[in-house]
Design a protein around this motif. Sequence first.
Motif, PDB file in Angstrom:
ATOM      1  N   ALA A  73       0.829  -1.211   0.000  1.00 46.12           N
ATOM      2  CA  ALA A  73       0.000   0.000   0.000  1.00 46.12           C
ATOM      3  C   ALA A  73       0.857   1.252   0.000  1.00 46.12           C
ATOM      4  N   VAL A  74       0.288   2.322  -0.531  1.00 47.34           N
ATOM      5  CA  VAL A  74       0.861   3.656  -0.404  1.00 47.34           C
ATOM      6  C   VAL A  74      -0.044   4.437   0.555  1.00 47.34           C
ATOM      7  N   ILE A  75       0.578   4.977   1.610  1.00 46.17           N
ATOM      8  CA  ILE A  75      -0.159   5.701   2.648  1.00 46.17           C
ATOM      9  C   ILE A  75       0.265   7.165   2.581  1.00 46.17           C
ATOM     10  N   GLU A  76      -0.706   8.076   2.674  1.00 46.41           N
ATOM     11  CA  GLU A  76      -0.343   9.486   2.579  1.00 46.41           C
ATOM     12  C   GLU A  76      -0.903  10.315   3.727  1.00 46.41           C
ATOM     13  N   GLY A  77      -0.168  11.393   4.007  1.00 46.05           N
ATOM     14  CA  GLY A  77      -0.548  12.321   5.063  1.00 46.05           C
ATOM     15  C   GLY A  77       0.103  13.660   4.777  1.00 46.05           C
ATOM     16  N   PRO A  78      -0.015  14.606   5.714  1.00 43.60           N
ATOM     17  CA  PRO A  78       0.444  15.967   5.420  1.00 43.60           C
ATOM     18  C   PRO A  78       1.957  16.109   5.309  1.00 43.60           C
ATOM     19  N   GLU A  79       2.710  15.455   6.196  1.00 48.30           N
ATOM     20  CA  GLU A  79       4.152  15.738   6.255  1.00 48.30           C
ATOM     21  C   GLU A  79       4.892  14.558   6.878  1.00 48.30           C
ATOM     22  N   ASP A  80       6.028  14.178   6.299  1.00 49.41           N
ATOM     23  CA  ASP A  80       6.849  13.084   6.859  1.00 49.41           C
ATOM     24  C   ASP A  80       6.000  11.878   7.286  1.00 49.41           C
ATOM     25  N   THR A  81       5.159  11.443   6.379  1.00 45.86           N
ATOM     26  CA  THR A  81       4.283  10.299   6.670  1.00 45.86           C
ATOM     27  C   THR A  81       5.104   9.058   7.013  1.00 45.86           C
ATOM     28  N   PHE A  82       6.277   8.914   6.419  1.00 41.68           N
ATOM     29  CA  PHE A  82       7.125   7.751   6.725  1.00 41.68           C
ATOM     30  C   PHE A  82       7.408   7.683   8.229  1.00 41.68           C
ATOM     31  N   ALA A  83       7.650   8.839   8.853  1.00 42.43           N
ATOM     32  CA  ALA A  83       8.006   8.868  10.280  1.00 42.43           C
ATOM     33  C   ALA A  83       6.796   8.535  11.148  1.00 42.43           C
ATOM     34  N   VAL A  84       5.631   9.009  10.758  1.00 38.95           N
ATOM     35  CA  VAL A  84       4.406   8.688  11.498  1.00 38.95           C
ATOM     36  C   VAL A  84       4.169   7.178  11.457  1.00 38.95           C
ATOM     37  N   VAL A  85       4.290   6.610  10.254  1.00 36.85           N
ATOM     38  CA  VAL A  85       4.071   5.168  10.083  1.00 36.85           C
ATOM     39  C   VAL A  85       5.118   4.378  10.863  1.00 36.85           C
ATOM     40  N   ARG A  86       6.381   4.776  10.788  1.00 36.63           N
ATOM     41  CA  ARG A  86       7.451   4.050  11.495  1.00 36.63           C
ATOM     42  C   ARG A  86       7.217   4.069  13.001  1.00 36.63           C
ATOM     43  N   SER A  87       6.756   5.191  13.546  1.00 39.55           N
ATOM     44  CA  SER A  87       6.540   5.226  14.996  1.00 39.55           C
ATOM     45  C   SER A  87       5.356   4.345  15.381  1.00 39.55           C
ATOM     46  N   MET A  88       4.366   4.249  14.511  1.00 39.74           N
ATOM     47  CA  MET A  88       3.215   3.370  14.794  1.00 39.74           C
ATOM     48  C   MET A  88       3.580   1.893  14.636  1.00 39.74           C
ATOM     49  N   MET A  89       4.571   1.586  13.785  1.00 42.02           N
ATOM     50  CA  MET A  89       5.030   0.199  13.601  1.00 42.02           C
ATOM     51  C   MET A  89       5.802  -0.318  14.806  1.00 42.02           C
ATOM     52  N   GLY A  90       6.645   0.543  15.390  1.00 41.27           N
ATOM     53  CA  GLY A  90       7.558   0.107  16.446  1.00 41.27           C
ATOM     54  C   GLY A  90       8.844  -0.425  15.862  1.00 41.27           C
ATOM     55  N   PRO A  91       9.828  -0.701  16.737  1.00 35.94           N
ATOM     56  CA  PRO A  91      11.138  -1.164  16.287  1.00 35.94           C
ATOM     57  C   PRO A  91      11.091  -2.542  15.624  1.00 35.94           C
ATOM     58  N   THR A  92      12.188  -2.861  14.913  1.00 34.06           N
ATOM     59  CA  THR A  92      12.242  -4.051  14.055  1.00 34.06           C
ATOM     60  C   THR A  92      11.933  -5.342  14.809  1.00 34.06           C
TER      61      THR A  92
END
Length: 136
Positions: A73-92
Amino acid sequence: MSRTLVICKPDAVERGLVGEILGRFERKGLRIAAAELRLLDAELLGRHYEEHVGKGFYDDLVAFMSRSPALVAVIEGPEDTFAVVRSMMGPTNPASAPSGTIRGDFGTITTENLVHGSDSNESAEREIAIFFPGLV
Ligand code: CDP
Ligand code: MG
């Protein structure tokens, strides 16, 4: 607007967790710009995971990622969406991921950690072009 690539990995699809994972991103206020259930092959995974080719875990990673379909999927948001998604994912490693994160709530082992998210805006651009070359 800013976009990132998300993959609900084969373990997430097999366990029926796609709705839970994408629902979290939607409830956060992010939007699904593209989504497709797809069986990923070794050639595609080699391009996606190019920085990991040759590492000790790489063969197991490709075997896992190609064993059954993934939801790309491609997920979009206002700014630095990658960082929002990464924080919601948690560490590896899900074993050390905090509760409240996707990996912390649903995972136990590093390889089968449910979800991929691009690690920078540059990675997001590169990865989206691999999986959704026609997306404008
Ligand atoms: O996905 P993330 O960016 O958090 O981690 P990564 O270091 O870029 O590794 C990519 C993927 O390889 C991880 O999400 C795991 O599925 C897998 N991996 C593994 O199986 N064993 C490791 N020691 C490191 C990563
Ligand atoms: Mg990574």
